[in-house]
Design a protein around this motif. Structure first.
Motif, PDB file in Angstrom:
ATOM      1  N   HIS A 179       0.771  -1.232  -0.062  1.00 47.30           N
ATOM      2  CA  HIS A 179      -0.279  -0.106  -0.017  1.00 47.30           C
ATOM      3  C   HIS A 179       0.863   1.180   0.125  1.00 47.30           C
ATOM      4  O   HIS A 179       0.527   2.182  -0.923  1.00 47.30           O
ATOM      5  CB  HIS A 179      -1.142   0.007   1.260  1.00 47.30           C
ATOM      6  N   ASN A 180       1.918   1.070   0.832  1.00 46.68           N
ATOM      7  CA  ASN A 180       2.680   2.423   0.899  1.00 46.68           C
ATOM      8  C   ASN A 180       3.777   2.565  -0.385  1.00 46.68           C
ATOM      9  O   ASN A 180       4.370   3.599  -0.599  1.00 46.68           O
ATOM     10  CB  ASN A 180       3.695   2.291   2.226  1.00 46.68           C
ATOM     11  N   GLU A 181       3.701   1.459  -1.020  1.00 44.17           N
ATOM     12  CA  GLU A 181       4.681   1.472  -2.449  1.00 44.17           C
ATOM     13  C   GLU A 181       3.919   1.878  -3.464  1.00 44.17           C
ATOM     14  O   GLU A 181       4.488   2.084  -4.519  1.00 44.17           O
ATOM     15  CB  GLU A 181       5.401   0.176  -2.472  1.00 44.17           C
ATOM     16  N   ALA A 182       2.582   1.949  -3.525  1.00 43.70           N
ATOM     17  CA  ALA A 182       1.653   2.483  -4.468  1.00 43.70           C
ATOM     18  C   ALA A 182       2.312   3.666  -5.328  1.00 43.70           C
ATOM     19  O   ALA A 182       2.483   3.699  -6.574  1.00 43.70           O
ATOM     20  CB  ALA A 182       0.301   2.568  -4.171  1.00 43.70           C
ATOM     21  N   LEU A 183       2.434   4.805  -4.637  1.00 46.08           N
ATOM     22  CA  LEU A 183       2.928   5.807  -5.217  1.00 46.08           C
ATOM     23  C   LEU A 183       4.227   6.032  -5.553  1.00 46.08           C
ATOM     24  O   LEU A 183       4.642   6.395  -6.833  1.00 46.08           O
ATOM     25  CB  LEU A 183       2.587   7.091  -4.301  1.00 46.08           C
ATOM     26  N   PRO A 184       5.184   5.391  -4.707  1.00 49.94           N
ATOM     27  CA  PRO A 184       6.583   5.443  -5.462  1.00 49.94           C
ATOM     28  C   PRO A 184       6.709   4.708  -6.806  1.00 49.94           C
ATOM     29  O   PRO A 184       7.407   4.703  -7.474  1.00 49.94           O
ATOM     30  CB  PRO A 184       7.323   4.705  -4.212  1.00 49.94           C
ATOM     31  N   THR A 185       5.890   3.371  -6.680  1.00 51.48           N
ATOM     32  CA  THR A 185       5.747   2.573  -7.920  1.00 51.48           C
ATOM     33  C   THR A 185       5.255   3.468  -9.098  1.00 51.48           C
ATOM     34  O   THR A 185       5.876   3.205 -10.417  1.00 51.48           O
ATOM     35  CB  THR A 185       5.240   1.274  -7.799  1.00 51.48           C
ATOM     36  N   ARG A 220      -4.006   9.494  -9.504  1.00 53.11           N
ATOM     37  CA  ARG A 220      -4.701   8.759  -8.826  1.00 53.11           C
ATOM     38  C   ARG A 220      -4.203   8.517  -7.153  1.00 53.11           C
ATOM     39  O   ARG A 220      -4.627   8.832  -6.322  1.00 53.11           O
ATOM     40  CB  ARG A 220      -5.212   7.506  -9.147  1.00 53.11           C
ATOM     41  N   GLU A 221      -2.914   7.918  -7.182  1.00 51.89           N
ATOM     42  CA  GLU A 221      -2.237   7.780  -5.990  1.00 51.89           C
ATOM     43  C   GLU A 221      -1.632   9.079  -5.303  1.00 51.89           C
ATOM     44  O   GLU A 221      -1.533   9.148  -4.023  1.00 51.89           O
ATOM     45  CB  GLU A 221      -1.063   6.861  -6.133  1.00 51.89           C
ATOM     46  N   PHE A 222      -1.218  10.137  -6.320  1.00 53.25           N
ATOM     47  CA  PHE A 222      -0.917  11.198  -5.729  1.00 53.25           C
ATOM     48  C   PHE A 222      -2.028  11.958  -4.985  1.00 53.25           C
ATOM     49  O   PHE A 222      -2.035  12.545  -4.018  1.00 53.25           O
ATOM     50  CB  PHE A 222      -0.342  12.121  -6.830  1.00 53.25           C
ATOM     51  N   LYS A 223      -3.404  11.719  -5.533  1.00 56.18           N
ATOM     52  CA  LYS A 223      -4.334  12.411  -4.775  1.00 56.18           C
ATOM     53  C   LYS A 223      -4.667  11.643  -3.667  1.00 56.18           C
ATOM     54  O   LYS A 223      -5.094  12.417  -2.344  1.00 56.18           O
ATOM     55  CB  LYS A 223      -5.682  12.285  -5.796  1.00 56.18           C
ATOM     56  N   ARG A 224      -4.605  10.437  -3.271  1.00 53.47           N
ATOM     57  CA  ARG A 224      -4.818   9.577  -2.126  1.00 53.47           C
ATOM     58  C   ARG A 224      -3.748  10.023  -1.245  1.00 53.47           C
ATOM     59  O   ARG A 224      -4.062  10.084  -0.016  1.00 53.47           O
ATOM     60  CB  ARG A 224      -4.526   8.041  -2.321  1.00 53.47           C
ATOM     61  N   GLY A 230      -4.317  15.074   4.968  1.00 51.14           N
ATOM     62  CA  GLY A 230      -5.074  16.243   5.224  1.00 51.14           C
ATOM     63  C   GLY A 230      -5.473  17.137   4.012  1.00 51.14           C
ATOM     64  O   GLY A 230      -5.964  18.361   4.471  1.00 51.14           O
ATOM     65  N   MET A 231      -4.978  17.052   2.900  1.00 54.13           N
ATOM     66  CA  MET A 231      -4.962  18.040   1.856  1.00 54.13           C
ATOM     67  C   MET A 231      -6.128  17.518   0.911  1.00 54.13           C
ATOM     68  O   MET A 231      -6.002  16.473   0.235  1.00 54.13           O
ATOM     69  CB  MET A 231      -3.842  18.138   1.120  1.00 54.13           C
TER      70      MET A 231
END
Length: 240
Positions: A179-185, A220-224, A230-231
């Motif tokens: 889950h924490n690797e979604a944005l880096p990937t 999509r992952e950036f938005k999450r 909190g943004m």
């Protein structure tokens, strides 16, 4: 065509519609033409095509000189992502991103040939990505071709969904905390798409669509990620 058309095309019966290749091959298309004496036909024959095209080209060049050239959209998006995600470490996922891209493009190329009406004329990347097989040299779309388009679109949608899932969840060799690797990937995939040389398929040319899939997952992952901090609200793309 309507009776007032410039030329009337007389085609063979729909019984030959079961042969997709024949419908697209100009040598097999039983078209016949006649000279229309209606007003539109007369106007069409009165057009000086060379002068018309020369004037059109001249107008295009003039507009190009007057309009400032803006960077391509994907370049703007990549600059924006890099600017707002400087703190995200993604380099460790570059090799994974390359494997994902290789898997996607391998499936894409197979699709280009599998659903091509002619074995020696693979589909273009645009046709597969848009879900529309264009009639070669103006050929008509018949029932069988429409069925092929539907099947092709469904297959390509599966490929895109599988690729997006790999980007978001990784593969068996990725880190445990997926889950924490979604944005880096996703960042790594977009970086590979924008920075690595494009794959060239001999009969198709450069393959570019992976960048759009990677960009979609990345946004999509950036938005999450922003929401987790909190943004809320829309991404400030106007700043690009």
């Amino acid at each position: 065509m309507a009776e007032e058309g410039l030329l009337k095309i007389l085609e063979a019966d729909d019984e030959e519609e079961n042969d997709t290749v024949a419908a697209l091959d100009p040598e097999d298309r039983p078209f016949r033409y006649y000279k229309s004496e209606k007003i539109l036909g007369q106007l069409y024959r009165a057009i000086d095509e060379q002068t018309f095209l020369a004037d059109l080209h001249k107008q295009h060049e003039q507009l190009a000189k007057e309009s400032p050239q803006s960077p391509p959209l994907m370049d703007c998006l990549w600059d924006y992502i890099q600017h707002h995600l400087l703190t995200i470490q993604w380099e460790h996922n570059r090799n994974l991103a390359r494997r994902i891209r290789e898997a996607y493009e391998s499936n894409l190329i197979k699709t280009l040939y599998t659903y091509a009406p002619h074995s020696k004329m693979p589909l273009s990347e645009h046709e597969v990505f848009s879900g529309t097989i264009l009639g070669r040299l103006g050929g008509p779309q018949n029932k069988r071709l429409r069925e092929i388009m539907k099947t092709m679109s469904e297959r390509f949608e599966e490929i895109v969904e599988f690729t997006a899932s790999l980007i978001a969840k990784g593969d068996d060799s990725s880190l445990q905390d997926k889950h924490n690797e979604a944005l880096p990937t996703a960042l790594a995939c977009l970086a590979v798409a924008m920075q690595d040389p494009l794959t060239i398929e001999p009969r198709v040319g450069e393959l570019k669509s992976f960048r759009y899939i990677a960009a979609g997952v990345c946004l999509r992952e950036f938005k999450r990620w922003r929401e987790s901090l909190g943004m809320h609200g829309d991404l400030p793309l106007a700043q690009v």
